[in-house]
Design an enzyme around this catalytic site. Structure first.
Site, PDB file in Angstrom:
ATOM      1  N   LEU A 115       0.804  -1.212   0.000  1.00 12.93           N
ATOM      2  CA  LEU A 115       0.000   0.000   0.000  1.00 12.93           C
ATOM      3  C   LEU A 115       0.843   1.271   0.000  1.00 12.93           C
ATOM      4  O   LEU A 115       0.325   2.371   0.185  1.00 12.93           O
ATOM      5  CB  LEU A 115      -0.982  -0.039   1.168  1.00 12.93           C
ATOM      6  CG  LEU A 115      -1.851  -1.318   1.176  1.00 12.93           C
ATOM      7  CD1 LEU A 115      -2.724  -1.361   2.408  1.00 12.93           C
ATOM      8  CD2 LEU A 115      -2.685  -1.440  -0.084  1.00 12.93           C
ATOM      9  N   CYS A 116       2.151   1.125  -0.227  1.00 13.20           N
ATOM     10  CA  CYS A 116       3.022   2.290  -0.375  1.00 13.20           C
ATOM     11  C   CYS A 116       2.837   2.909  -1.753  1.00 13.20           C
ATOM     12  O   CYS A 116       2.659   2.193  -2.740  1.00 13.20           O
ATOM     13  CB  CYS A 116       4.487   1.874  -0.238  1.00 13.20           C
ATOM     14  SG  CYS A 116       5.057   1.825   1.463  1.00 13.20           S
ATOM     15  N   HIS A 117       2.942   4.220  -1.810  1.00 10.47           N
ATOM     16  CA  HIS A 117       2.831   4.924  -3.081  1.00 10.47           C
ATOM     17  C   HIS A 117       4.148   4.858  -3.850  1.00 10.47           C
ATOM     18  O   HIS A 117       5.211   4.964  -3.253  1.00 10.47           O
ATOM     19  CB  HIS A 117       2.480   6.399  -2.827  1.00 10.47           C
ATOM     20  CG  HIS A 117       1.134   6.585  -2.224  1.00 10.47           C
ATOM     21  ND1 HIS A 117       0.888   6.389  -0.885  1.00 10.47           N
ATOM     22  CD2 HIS A 117      -0.057   6.927  -2.771  1.00 10.47           C
ATOM     23  CE1 HIS A 117      -0.381   6.608  -0.634  1.00 10.47           C
ATOM     24  NE2 HIS A 117      -0.991   6.933  -1.756  1.00 10.47           N
ATOM     25  N   MET A 126       8.932   4.448   5.092  1.00 16.87           N
ATOM     26  CA  MET A 126       8.975   3.056   4.640  1.00 16.87           C
ATOM     27  C   MET A 126      10.203   2.819   3.758  1.00 16.87           C
ATOM     28  O   MET A 126      10.809   1.749   3.798  1.00 16.87           O
ATOM     29  CB  MET A 126       7.693   2.670   3.892  1.00 16.87           C
ATOM     30  CG  MET A 126       6.449   2.615   4.771  1.00 16.87           C
ATOM     31  SD  MET A 126       6.651   1.764   6.365  1.00 16.87           S
ATOM     32  CE  MET A 126       7.176   0.142   5.830  1.00 16.87           C
ATOM     33  N   GLU A 127      10.567   3.814   2.973  1.00 13.18           N
ATOM     34  CA  GLU A 127      11.741   3.695   2.115  1.00 13.18           C
ATOM     35  C   GLU A 127      13.015   3.584   2.973  1.00 13.18           C
ATOM     36  O   GLU A 127      13.909   2.780   2.681  1.00 13.18           O
ATOM     37  CB  GLU A 127      11.831   4.901   1.175  1.00 13.18           C
ATOM     38  CG  GLU A 127      10.858   4.855   0.006  1.00 13.18           C
ATOM     39  CD  GLU A 127       9.395   5.092   0.374  1.00 13.18           C
ATOM     40  OE1 GLU A 127       9.119   5.541   1.514  1.00 13.18           O
ATOM     41  OE2 GLU A 127       8.509   4.845  -0.466  1.00 13.18           O
ATOM     42  N   ASP A 185      23.126 -12.539   4.800  1.00  9.97           N
ATOM     43  CA  ASP A 185      23.494 -13.454   3.712  1.00  9.97           C
ATOM     44  C   ASP A 185      25.012 -13.670   3.664  1.00  9.97           C
ATOM     45  O   ASP A 185      25.484 -14.777   3.411  1.00  9.97           O
ATOM     46  CB  ASP A 185      22.995 -12.873   2.380  1.00  9.97           C
ATOM     47  CG  ASP A 185      23.262 -13.790   1.198  1.00  9.97           C
ATOM     48  OD1 ASP A 185      23.089 -15.027   1.358  1.00  9.97           O
ATOM     49  OD2 ASP A 185      23.630 -13.305   0.128  1.00  9.97           O
TER      50      ASP A 185
END
Lengths: 156, 156, 156, 156, 156, 156
Positions: free
Chosen positions: F75-77, F111-112, F126
């Protein structure tokens, strides 16, 4: 001569801040060339039909790749593009590739034009590699850029 | 000489059927070159530290792009890759790029090796374009491929 | 009648385990249709040249989308595909789209064939929407699937 | 009637220049329909719980796909989207899908709304295909678009 | 103790060769936790309906991200996955996330399980950040891995 | 306390409309931590060379992932980003990760920044998982956000 802009004083990569730049029209043109054989060029020409699927596929690949430049080149900004064209010119033993990209954003579009050229050329290599495994991509570079703080730049 | 394999008799592009081929080890090596200035090569060298972020970023970009070849080149098959390496060698006015890709699948990995080389080179261009807008990518081609029905092929 | 396979007893979505299935040849064919006007079909036909860029672009889009089905449809497995074809047949007021996908894996390729058809059709809509904003996609479904535990299935 | 905008006079595909257009609010609504059986609709309804994971998964798939329209449809512009909604309405033997997308950019969002509808519908097909291999997607088209130079357009 | 496997003797990153490994069933389970407030957990619970869109969206996001691990983590191999599950357990002031991934390939799936957990958790953060900007992700690690040369590993 | 913004009154997920918001400078800083062993930290330090490929690879991974946040978090733009930095600080038994993201758009970039931190941390996992399978990611959260209607927010 200035330092590498994408690496800070500590030598660390970063995506440089373009937030203070003014949005504006920027256009970049890039070129490159597939060097192959005369026979391959004939096949791509498709008996005189330069608009056959071979070139059309490479054109679409270049256009689509330009839009994904920021996914491929790590420090490129994600930007909206307002125009992309990819053109081919069949020579005797080569195919010239030319791409033009424009935007209305805060950073230039040279990388997008170069990505369009290289992916279009890679797609041609993919098409011809069974008949010419020695096909080579050469001369990939920016031809002209317009707009932004540095204004017009043209390759000599 | 055979026809273009990616275009059918009607001239339409398709992703050719490799389902009947035997899976097996295939390795491809590709090379290319960034032509720039001696000053730029010095900057990339980072005062003797060839492992600085500039080359590391381009190496990572090449490795990541190789995995996405099938997203970029329309008629390439999506395949698992078992190995990817990207190496740089700094010359006087150029940077040599070399990539090797291996898989255990039904089709070759030349396009993956070529994509690694070109995206690594594009990333170098992105790094140096502010100081050398005329930087150019040349000599991108397959160097050697091993495995598959056609066996060993080497550029002369 | 069995339950929805992609939702567990608690109603939660999951990507079902296909690890116990045998790898094998699976082929799926899907079809769909763009309903538009006779004039638009004429333009797509390009004065008799069915191989113009309009259809070639839609074909490439369908092929590329098939490879990315698992990125779009959340519970689809990421799988290697060994063959993809997309074909168009120009009708009077419609364009029929047909795609065939094959693999050698542990799960079927119906969704990949359907994705090829729908994205090819969407690309046609994009091409014609300025002249026919009412263009519509209809009849998108599986035509035939071969292979796997359930064997042959054909639409009546 | 105008020519196909995405193909130039030479019949070559290009991403048309929208750089001269004014940015502004544009909204598009698209619709489509999954035709299946009454039993399948009951399963999707989940014993009265229309908010179960089946529909939620398809809704999320449609929303996510809308954002990737420019990656799928070759000549679509990469644009920022300011709003995406996807809604389902369960009928007797069908599920109606409706999507609305808005932006504040230089080009319309019909393709984004259509992509949301088709990928949501494809995800429903994926969910139900084990119980109804004949499920079909129909009636995918633009319902209404608002904004831009052409202003309001509504399907009759 | 062995050296970092993803960096060669010269300190350069590469995607290590797994072509010599035997394909086989590998399963990995990873876990993590969103730490937030009791009020937020109540909202996610949706008045007793744990199957509301909030958790379903995060579950789908985790499943989809697991499939794209190799696009995000530079030195991960692109591999087919045969199973992905993501589960949530609502605590008092936290949400536990658990993912399980399986494949039949030449390398393990820990990174895929960890990516599923982190992206599911990020999606929850996105959902709750307007009401709890201090929400935090903790305890993300592998819980158990089965298969491959190293066999069973379990966190104490 | 307000409701979950990403879920409507019917409990359905949607990408909320930000079209009415004013574009403007927004900056978000996020942090996180890889908890591992002292020996692993030494390996990452690379004999005093903190700029070796191990950290450079994780930094590039974080930067690239930030740009793809909208592909991962449903739901992020999709938004343009004007700046991304990722930094590491090697502790005794941990590596601190810090990311800063800026834009000039209609919605924030928390969010980014969080995605940059988590993918950078996953890439470190990793790298070290062969020597420390118990490595854990902790403390991932927003540190500070500036700009937008809510103005400055700082973690206590």
């Amino acid at each position: 001569m200035s330092e590498l802009t994408h690496v800070n004083a500590a030598g660390e990569a970063h995506m440089v801040d373009v937030g203070h730049k003014d949005p504006g029209r920027r256009v970049a043109t890039a070129a490159g060339r597939l060097d192959t054989t005369a026979e391959v060029v004939e096949k791509l020409r498709g008996n005189g039909l330069a608009k056959g699927d071979a070139l059309a596929t490479a054109r679409v690949a270049g256009i689509m790749a330009a839009k994904r430049t920021w996914e491929l080149v790590p420090l490129c900004h994600p930007i909206a593009l307002s125009k992309i064209t990819v053109e081919f010119e069949l020579g005797e033993e080569s195919v010239a590739v030319r791409a033009q990209v424009a935007n209305n954003d805060r950073t230039g579009v040279e990388m997008e034009a170069l990505t369009a050229v290289t992916v279009a050329a890679l797609t041609l290599v993919d098409m011809v590699k069974a008949v010419d495994p020695a096909a080579e991509i050469n001369g990939v570079g920016v031809v002209e850029k317009v707009g932004g703080k540095t204004g017009l730049w043209q390759r000599n």
